[in-house]
Design a protein around this motif. Structure first.
Motif, PDB file in Angstrom:
ATOM      1  N   LEU A   1       0.825  -1.203   0.000  1.00 32.57           N
ATOM      2  CA  LEU A   1       0.000   0.000   0.000  1.00 32.57           C
ATOM      3  C   LEU A   1       0.863   1.259   0.000  1.00 32.57           C
ATOM      4  O   LEU A   1       0.574   2.222  -0.725  1.00 32.57           O
ATOM      5  CB  LEU A   1      -0.942   0.007   1.205  1.00 32.57           C
ATOM      6  CG  LEU A   1      -2.098  -0.979   1.146  1.00 32.57           C
ATOM      7  CD1 LEU A   1      -2.786  -1.087   2.501  1.00 32.57           C
ATOM      8  CD2 LEU A   1      -3.088  -0.575   0.078  1.00 32.57           C
ATOM      9  N   ASP A   2       1.920   1.252   0.806  1.00 33.88           N
ATOM     10  CA  ASP A   2       2.834   2.393   0.834  1.00 33.88           C
ATOM     11  C   ASP A   2       3.443   2.629  -0.545  1.00 33.88           C
ATOM     12  O   ASP A   2       3.501   3.769  -1.028  1.00 33.88           O
ATOM     13  CB  ASP A   2       3.955   2.173   1.860  1.00 33.88           C
ATOM     14  CG  ASP A   2       3.476   2.264   3.307  1.00 33.88           C
ATOM     15  OD1 ASP A   2       2.406   2.859   3.559  1.00 33.88           O
ATOM     16  OD2 ASP A   2       4.183   1.722   4.182  1.00 33.88           O
ATOM     17  N   ALA A   3       3.878   1.553  -1.199  1.00 36.28           N
ATOM     18  CA  ALA A   3       4.482   1.660  -2.530  1.00 36.28           C
ATOM     19  C   ALA A   3       3.484   2.158  -3.570  1.00 36.28           C
ATOM     20  O   ALA A   3       3.876   2.787  -4.559  1.00 36.28           O
ATOM     21  CB  ALA A   3       5.056   0.314  -2.957  1.00 36.28           C
ATOM     22  N   ALA A   4       2.195   1.894  -3.337  1.00 39.27           N
ATOM     23  CA  ALA A   4       1.155   2.352  -4.259  1.00 39.27           C
ATOM     24  C   ALA A   4       0.761   3.802  -3.981  1.00 39.27           C
ATOM     25  O   ALA A   4      -0.117   4.346  -4.655  1.00 39.27           O
ATOM     26  CB  ALA A   4      -0.071   1.444  -4.162  1.00 39.27           C
ATOM     27  N   GLY A   5       1.406   4.418  -2.991  1.00 45.06           N
ATOM     28  CA  GLY A   5       1.167   5.829  -2.715  1.00 45.06           C
ATOM     29  C   GLY A   5       0.174   6.130  -1.621  1.00 45.06           C
ATOM     30  O   GLY A   5      -0.214   7.286  -1.422  1.00 45.06           O
ATOM     31  N   TYR A   6      -0.244   5.122  -0.876  1.00 44.61           N
ATOM     32  CA  TYR A   6      -1.180   5.350   0.216  1.00 44.61           C
ATOM     33  C   TYR A   6      -0.440   5.656   1.508  1.00 44.61           C
ATOM     34  O   TYR A   6       0.644   5.130   1.754  1.00 44.61           O
ATOM     35  CB  TYR A   6      -2.095   4.133   0.416  1.00 44.61           C
ATOM     36  CG  TYR A   6      -3.018   3.942  -0.750  1.00 44.61           C
ATOM     37  CD1 TYR A   6      -4.224   4.621  -0.809  1.00 44.61           C
ATOM     38  CD2 TYR A   6      -2.658   3.131  -1.810  1.00 44.61           C
ATOM     39  CE1 TYR A   6      -5.064   4.482  -1.900  1.00 44.61           C
ATOM     40  CE2 TYR A   6      -3.489   2.986  -2.910  1.00 44.61           C
ATOM     41  CZ  TYR A   6      -4.682   3.661  -2.940  1.00 44.61           C
ATOM     42  OH  TYR A   6      -5.494   3.526  -4.035  1.00 44.61           O
ATOM     43  N   ARG A   7      -1.038   6.497   2.326  1.00 46.26           N
ATOM     44  CA  ARG A   7      -0.485   6.783   3.646  1.00 46.26           C
ATOM     45  C   ARG A   7      -1.094   5.766   4.603  1.00 46.26           C
ATOM     46  O   ARG A   7      -2.330   5.663   4.704  1.00 46.26           O
ATOM     47  CB  ARG A   7      -0.865   8.202   4.056  1.00 46.26           C
ATOM     48  CG  ARG A   7       0.023   8.738   5.161  1.00 46.26           C
ATOM     49  CD  ARG A   7      -0.220  10.205   5.336  1.00 46.26           C
ATOM     50  NE  ARG A   7      -0.993  10.346   6.559  1.00 46.26           N
ATOM     51  CZ  ARG A   7      -1.620  11.439   6.923  1.00 46.26           C
ATOM     52  NH1 ARG A   7      -1.620  12.483   6.154  1.00 46.26           N
ATOM     53  NH2 ARG A   7      -2.271  11.478   8.049  1.00 46.26           N
ATOM     54  N   THR A   8      -0.266   4.997   5.282  1.00 43.92           N
ATOM     55  CA  THR A   8      -0.765   3.937   6.154  1.00 43.92           C
ATOM     56  C   THR A   8      -0.315   4.144   7.588  1.00 43.92           C
ATOM     57  O   THR A   8       0.689   4.822   7.853  1.00 43.92           O
ATOM     58  CB  THR A   8      -0.278   2.550   5.686  1.00 43.92           C
ATOM     59  OG1 THR A   8       1.148   2.509   5.769  1.00 43.92           O
ATOM     60  CG2 THR A   8      -0.722   2.244   4.272  1.00 43.92           C
ATOM     61  N   VAL A   9      -1.053   3.536   8.484  1.00 40.67           N
ATOM     62  CA  VAL A   9      -0.672   3.485   9.888  1.00 40.67           C
ATOM     63  C   VAL A   9      -0.985   2.075  10.379  1.00 40.67           C
ATOM     64  O   VAL A   9      -2.047   1.526  10.073  1.00 40.67           O
ATOM     65  CB  VAL A   9      -1.408   4.558  10.731  1.00 40.67           C
ATOM     66  CG1 VAL A   9      -2.900   4.364  10.711  1.00 40.67           C
ATOM     67  CG2 VAL A   9      -0.888   4.569  12.163  1.00 40.67           C
ATOM     68  N   ALA A  10      -0.031   1.475  11.063  1.00 39.25           N
ATOM     69  CA  ALA A  10      -0.228   0.128  11.609  1.00 39.25           C
ATOM     70  C   ALA A  10      -0.951   0.225  12.950  1.00 39.25           C
ATOM     71  O   ALA A  10      -0.613   1.074  13.779  1.00 39.25           O
ATOM     72  CB  ALA A  10       1.112  -0.570  11.782  1.00 39.25           C
ATOM     73  N   VAL A  11      -1.926  -0.643  13.133  1.00 36.82           N
ATOM     74  CA  VAL A  11      -2.720  -0.666  14.358  1.00 36.82           C
ATOM     75  C   VAL A  11      -2.654  -2.067  14.942  1.00 36.82           C
ATOM     76  O   VAL A  11      -2.811  -3.058  14.229  1.00 36.82           O
ATOM     77  CB  VAL A  11      -4.198  -0.302  14.050  1.00 36.82           C
ATOM     78  CG1 VAL A  11      -5.044  -0.394  15.296  1.00 36.82           C
ATOM     79  CG2 VAL A  11      -4.280   1.079  13.437  1.00 36.82           C
ATOM     80  N   ASP A  12      -2.428  -2.144  16.259  1.00 38.24           N
ATOM     81  CA  ASP A  12      -2.412  -3.452  16.917  1.00 38.24           C
ATOM     82  C   ASP A  12      -3.848  -3.962  16.999  1.00 38.24           C
ATOM     83  O   ASP A  12      -4.657  -3.452  17.766  1.00 38.24           O
ATOM     84  CB  ASP A  12      -1.804  -3.347  18.311  1.00 38.24           C
ATOM     85  CG  ASP A  12      -1.776  -4.676  19.046  1.00 38.24           C
ATOM     86  OD1 ASP A  12      -2.183  -5.708  18.461  1.00 38.24           O
ATOM     87  OD2 ASP A  12      -1.347  -4.695  20.213  1.00 38.24           O
ATOM     88  N   ALA A  13      -4.161  -4.932  16.171  1.00 41.51           N
ATOM     89  CA  ALA A  13      -5.506  -5.512  16.142  1.00 41.51           C
ATOM     90  C   ALA A  13      -5.494  -6.950  16.639  1.00 41.51           C
ATOM     91  O   ALA A  13      -6.408  -7.720  16.352  1.00 41.51           O
ATOM     92  CB  ALA A  13      -6.061  -5.432  14.718  1.00 41.51           C
ATOM     93  N   SER A  14      -4.471  -7.312  17.402  1.00 42.89           N
ATOM     94  CA  SER A  14      -4.318  -8.706  17.834  1.00 42.89           C
ATOM     95  C   SER A  14      -5.469  -9.187  18.722  1.00 42.89           C
ATOM     96  O   SER A  14      -5.885 -10.341  18.617  1.00 42.89           O
ATOM     97  CB  SER A  14      -2.979  -8.898  18.545  1.00 42.89           C
ATOM     98  OG  SER A  14      -2.885  -8.047  19.677  1.00 42.89           O
ATOM     99  N   GLU A  15      -6.002  -8.322  19.560  1.00 42.14           N
ATOM    100  CA  GLU A  15      -7.119  -8.732  20.411  1.00 42.14           C
ATOM    101  C   GLU A  15      -8.384  -8.944  19.582  1.00 42.14           C
ATOM    102  O   GLU A  15      -9.152  -9.865  19.837  1.00 42.14           O
ATOM    103  CB  GLU A  15      -7.368  -7.705  21.518  1.00 42.14           C
ATOM    104  CG  GLU A  15      -6.269  -7.663  22.571  1.00 42.14           C
ATOM    105  CD  GLU A  15      -6.099  -8.993  23.297  1.00 42.14           C
ATOM    106  OE1 GLU A  15      -7.107  -9.588  23.738  1.00 42.14           O
ATOM    107  OE2 GLU A  15      -4.949  -9.438  23.435  1.00 42.14           O
ATOM    108  N   LEU A  16      -8.577  -8.110  18.571  1.00 35.66           N
ATOM    109  CA  LEU A  16      -9.726  -8.287  17.674  1.00 35.66           C
ATOM    110  C   LEU A  16      -9.612  -9.588  16.906  1.00 35.66           C
ATOM    111  O   LEU A  16     -10.595 -10.301  16.711  1.00 35.66           O
ATOM    112  CB  LEU A  16      -9.818  -7.120  16.695  1.00 35.66           C
ATOM    113  CG  LEU A  16     -10.001  -5.729  17.291  1.00 35.66           C
ATOM    114  CD1 LEU A  16      -9.903  -4.679  16.200  1.00 35.66           C
ATOM    115  CD2 LEU A  16     -11.309  -5.638  18.025  1.00 35.66           C
ATOM    116  N   ALA A  17      -8.401  -9.907  16.476  1.00 37.94           N
ATOM    117  CA  ALA A  17      -8.171 -11.126  15.691  1.00 37.94           C
ATOM    118  C   ALA A  17      -8.496 -12.381  16.490  1.00 37.94           C
ATOM    119  O   ALA A  17      -8.938 -13.377  15.919  1.00 37.94           O
ATOM    120  CB  ALA A  17      -6.728 -11.163  15.202  1.00 37.94           C
ATOM    121  N   LYS A  18      -8.320 -12.323  17.805  1.00 38.77           N
ATOM    122  CA  LYS A  18      -8.636 -13.491  18.642  1.00 38.77           C
ATOM    123  C   LYS A  18     -10.115 -13.863  18.544  1.00 38.77           C
ATOM    124  O   LYS A  18     -10.479 -15.014  18.719  1.00 38.77           O
ATOM    125  CB  LYS A  18      -8.270 -13.213  20.101  1.00 38.77           C
ATOM    126  CG  LYS A  18      -6.782 -13.153  20.349  1.00 38.77           C
ATOM    127  CD  LYS A  18      -6.501 -12.810  21.795  1.00 38.77           C
ATOM    128  CE  LYS A  18      -5.010 -12.665  22.050  1.00 38.77           C
ATOM    129  NZ  LYS A  18      -4.729 -12.263  23.440  1.00 38.77           N
TER     130      LYS A  18
END
Length: 86
Positions: free
Chosen positions: A55-72
């Motif tokens: 996504l970054d390479a495609a020109g999007y501004r990204t932010v990583a979010v800890d979603a580990s609890e949601l994934a459970k």
């Protein structure tokens, strides 16, 4: 940018979305298909660095979010969001 589809190729036939630009999720990061766009920022699970790099390479501004609890609970970023009209 037109219509963008971020998809995990084994679950979605991107050909069904005629005219949309397809950004494929890394094969080992299925959870990365569940992102949340807020303004011009794409929030993506922190457990998906390869897809974030795409996504970054495609020109999007990204932010990583800890979603580990949601994934459970088999949830993702969009599961815990509300859409409000401004």
């Amino acid at each position: 940018r037109g219509q963008i589809l971020q998809a995990y190729q084994h679950y979605v036939d991107a050909g069904q979305f005629d005219g949309a630009r397809v950004i494929e999720v890394h094969p080992e990061e299925r959870q990365a298909a569940n992102v949340l766009v807020v303004g011009d920022v794409v929030a993506i699970p922190g457990s998906a660095p390869a897809t974030r790099a795409t996504l970054d390479a495609a020109g999007y501004r990204t932010v990583a979010v800890d979603a580990s609890e949601l994934a459970k609970a088999e949830g993702g970023l969009t599961c815990c969001s509300l859409l409000l009209r401004a």
